[in-house]
Design a protein around this motif. Structure first.
Motif, mmCIF file in Angstrom:
data_model
loop_
_atom_site.group_PDB
_atom_site.id
_atom_site.type_symbol
_atom_site.label_atom_id
_atom_site.label_comp_id
_atom_site.label_asym_id
_atom_site.label_seq_id
_atom_site.Cartn_x
_atom_site.Cartn_y
_atom_site.Cartn_z
ATOM 1 N N LEU A 1 0.867 -1.176 0.000
ATOM 2 C CA LEU A 1 0.000 0.000 0.000
ATOM 3 C C LEU A 1 0.901 1.223 0.000
ATOM 4 O O LEU A 1 1.748 1.383 0.881
ATOM 5 C CB LEU A 1 -0.901 0.014 1.236
ATOM 6 C CG LEU A 1 -1.907 -1.126 1.331
ATOM 7 C CD1 LEU A 1 -2.714 -1.021 2.618
ATOM 8 C CD2 LEU A 1 -2.825 -1.153 0.128
ATOM 9 N N ILE A 2 0.738 2.065 -0.995
ATOM 10 C CA ILE A 2 1.557 3.259 -1.150
ATOM 11 C C ILE A 2 0.820 4.409 -0.484
ATOM 12 O O ILE A 2 -0.340 4.694 -0.802
ATOM 13 C CB ILE A 2 1.822 3.536 -2.640
ATOM 14 C CG1 ILE A 2 2.554 2.332 -3.255
ATOM 15 C CG2 ILE A 2 2.602 4.822 -2.828
ATOM 16 C CD1 ILE A 2 2.541 2.284 -4.759
ATOM 17 N N VAL A 3 1.506 5.054 0.456
ATOM 18 C CA VAL A 3 0.920 6.146 1.222
ATOM 19 C C VAL A 3 1.209 7.449 0.494
ATOM 20 O O VAL A 3 2.363 7.879 0.427
ATOM 21 C CB VAL A 3 1.505 6.200 2.655
ATOM 22 C CG1 VAL A 3 0.835 7.299 3.460
ATOM 23 C CG2 VAL A 3 1.377 4.846 3.343
ATOM 24 N N PRO A 4 0.197 8.091 -0.091
ATOM 25 C CA PRO A 4 0.426 9.340 -0.813
ATOM 26 C C PRO A 4 0.868 10.458 0.148
ATOM 27 O O PRO A 4 0.416 10.516 1.287
ATOM 28 C CB PRO A 4 -0.927 9.683 -1.415
ATOM 29 C CG PRO A 4 -1.757 8.458 -1.304
ATOM 30 C CD PRO A 4 -1.201 7.678 -0.154
ATOM 31 N N VAL A 5 1.756 11.286 -0.327
ATOM 32 C CA VAL A 5 2.176 12.465 0.439
ATOM 33 C C VAL A 5 2.136 13.672 -0.481
ATOM 34 O O VAL A 5 2.298 13.554 -1.690
ATOM 35 C CB VAL A 5 3.591 12.299 1.051
ATOM 36 C CG1 VAL A 5 3.597 11.219 2.098
ATOM 37 C CG2 VAL A 5 4.622 12.021 -0.013
ATOM 38 N N LYS A 6 1.906 14.833 0.098
ATOM 39 C CA LYS A 6 1.832 16.065 -0.703
ATOM 40 C C LYS A 6 3.208 16.453 -1.238
ATOM 41 O O LYS A 6 3.355 16.838 -2.372
ATOM 42 C CB LYS A 6 1.262 17.207 0.144
ATOM 43 C CG LYS A 6 -0.127 16.937 0.658
ATOM 44 C CD LYS A 6 -1.161 17.319 -0.337
ATOM 45 C CE LYS A 6 -2.530 17.157 0.275
ATOM 46 N NZ LYS A 6 -3.537 16.762 -0.582
ATOM 47 N N LYS A 7 4.226 16.368 -0.366
ATOM 48 C CA LYS A 7 5.592 16.719 -0.768
ATOM 49 C C LYS A 7 6.516 15.586 -0.360
ATOM 50 O O LYS A 7 6.303 14.928 0.644
ATOM 51 C CB LYS A 7 6.037 18.010 -0.088
ATOM 52 C CG LYS A 7 5.247 19.226 -0.523
ATOM 53 C CD LYS A 7 5.739 20.470 0.158
ATOM 54 C CE LYS A 7 4.896 21.661 -0.288
ATOM 55 N NZ LYS A 7 5.270 22.876 0.388
ATOM 56 N N GLY A 8 7.549 15.370 -1.127
ATOM 57 C CA GLY A 8 8.494 14.317 -0.797
ATOM 58 C C GLY A 8 8.094 12.988 -1.403
ATOM 59 O O GLY A 8 7.257 12.902 -2.287
ATOM 60 N N GLU A 9 8.713 11.936 -0.897
ATOM 61 C CA GLU A 9 8.487 10.593 -1.419
ATOM 62 C C GLU A 9 7.316 9.925 -0.692
ATOM 63 O O GLU A 9 7.144 10.095 0.505
ATOM 64 C CB GLU A 9 9.751 9.743 -1.225
ATOM 65 C CG GLU A 9 10.941 10.219 -2.047
ATOM 66 C CD GLU A 9 10.669 10.127 -3.536
ATOM 67 O OE1 GLU A 9 10.192 9.068 -4.009
ATOM 68 O OE2 GLU A 9 10.932 11.125 -4.241
ATOM 69 N N PRO A 10 6.526 9.138 -1.427
ATOM 70 C CA PRO A 10 5.421 8.427 -0.780
ATOM 71 C C PRO A 10 5.960 7.352 0.164
ATOM 72 O O PRO A 10 7.041 6.821 -0.037
ATOM 73 C CB PRO A 10 4.655 7.807 -1.946
ATOM 74 C CG PRO A 10 5.553 7.871 -3.118
ATOM 75 C CD PRO A 10 6.585 8.915 -2.858
ATOM 76 N N GLY A 11 5.180 7.044 1.187
ATOM 77 C CA GLY A 11 5.524 5.970 2.104
ATOM 78 C C GLY A 11 5.010 4.645 1.574
ATOM 79 O O GLY A 11 4.220 4.590 0.642
ATOM 80 N N VAL A 12 5.483 3.567 2.172
ATOM 81 C CA VAL A 12 5.100 2.238 1.725
ATOM 82 C C VAL A 12 4.759 1.371 2.938
ATOM 83 O O VAL A 12 5.479 1.404 3.935
ATOM 84 C CB VAL A 12 6.258 1.582 0.928
ATOM 85 C CG1 VAL A 12 5.946 0.139 0.606
ATOM 86 C CG2 VAL A 12 6.545 2.357 -0.343
ATOM 87 N N ARG A 13 3.667 0.630 2.830
ATOM 88 C CA ARG A 13 3.300 -0.359 3.834
ATOM 89 C C ARG A 13 3.129 -1.699 3.134
ATOM 90 O O ARG A 13 2.479 -1.771 2.095
ATOM 91 C CB ARG A 13 1.993 -0.003 4.534
ATOM 92 C CG ARG A 13 2.058 1.243 5.370
ATOM 93 C CD ARG A 13 0.734 1.478 6.068
ATOM 94 N NE ARG A 13 0.762 2.774 6.734
ATOM 95 C CZ ARG A 13 -0.283 3.343 7.281
ATOM 96 N NH1 ARG A 13 -1.451 2.728 7.263
ATOM 97 N NH2 ARG A 13 -0.184 4.507 7.870
#
Length: 184
Positions: A127-139
């Motif tokens: 599951l890719i965690v969207p972020v407004k700025k920077g790199e997306p997180g991953v679970r």
């Protein structure tokens, strides 16, 4: 013979859908007075076309008519058959649902994620965690631990970094993440 149970109809329908490579997502019956309604929702790795749905409908109609003549099912004074696809509100509960929605946004318990690759062997999904700025997180989570996930309609073009992560293999993404935690 009594009005057919969903399980009986599913068993009757399965050879037709299996022959076409479709999965039965739902079978619903409604006894409405003398007439009955049977709704069959099917899906596949490639979404069924309208022509394919019509062909399945015709085959199932013949199958049901033959079964009624033999006395193995009884729809009462006839039935209406609807063959459809489940639509986007189908909860993602099976590995195939997650695999087929790779790259799409899903809502899980009030949070929004992009579906990444799946691991068929361990039945885990990224599951890719969207972020407004920077790199997306991953679970990386077991599919069995995720409940209530449904596809979200997305009108904007997704961020390229999220798409790139979703297109990677499970091993590529999983080795760079910590299971169950955002990689930020």
């Amino acid at each position: 013979m009594a009005f057919p149970k969903v399980e009986e109809l599913t068993d009757l329908i399965r050879p037709v859908t299996d022959a076409r490579g479709f999965d039965i997502e739902n079978v619903k019956t409604v006894k409405a007075g003398k007439k009955s309604q049977v709704v069959v929702a099917v899906s596949g790795d490639e979404a069924p076309t309208l022509d394919q749905l019509e062909e399945v409908s015709n085959e199932l109609s013949e199958l049901f008519d033959d079964a009624e003549e033999r006395g193995t099912v009884n729809f009462g004074a006839g039935y209406t058959l609807e063959v459809t696809t489940p639509g986007i509100d189908l909860p993602l509960t099976e590995l195939r649902h997650w695999r087929r929605n790779r790259g799409r946004l899903v809502k899980v318990g009030g949070e929004t994620f992009r579906v990444g690759p799946c691991d068929e062997a361990t039945e885990q999904v990224v599951l890719i965690v969207p972020v407004k700025k920077g790199e997306p997180g991953v679970r990386v989570v077991p599919i069995s631990d995720v409940s209530g996930a449904v596809v979200e309609i997305e009108f904007n073009t997704p961020p390229q970094t999220e798409i790139e992560l979703a297109e990677k293999s499970f091993g590529e993404v999983a080795e760079d993440s910590t299971t169950g935690k955002d990689d930020k």
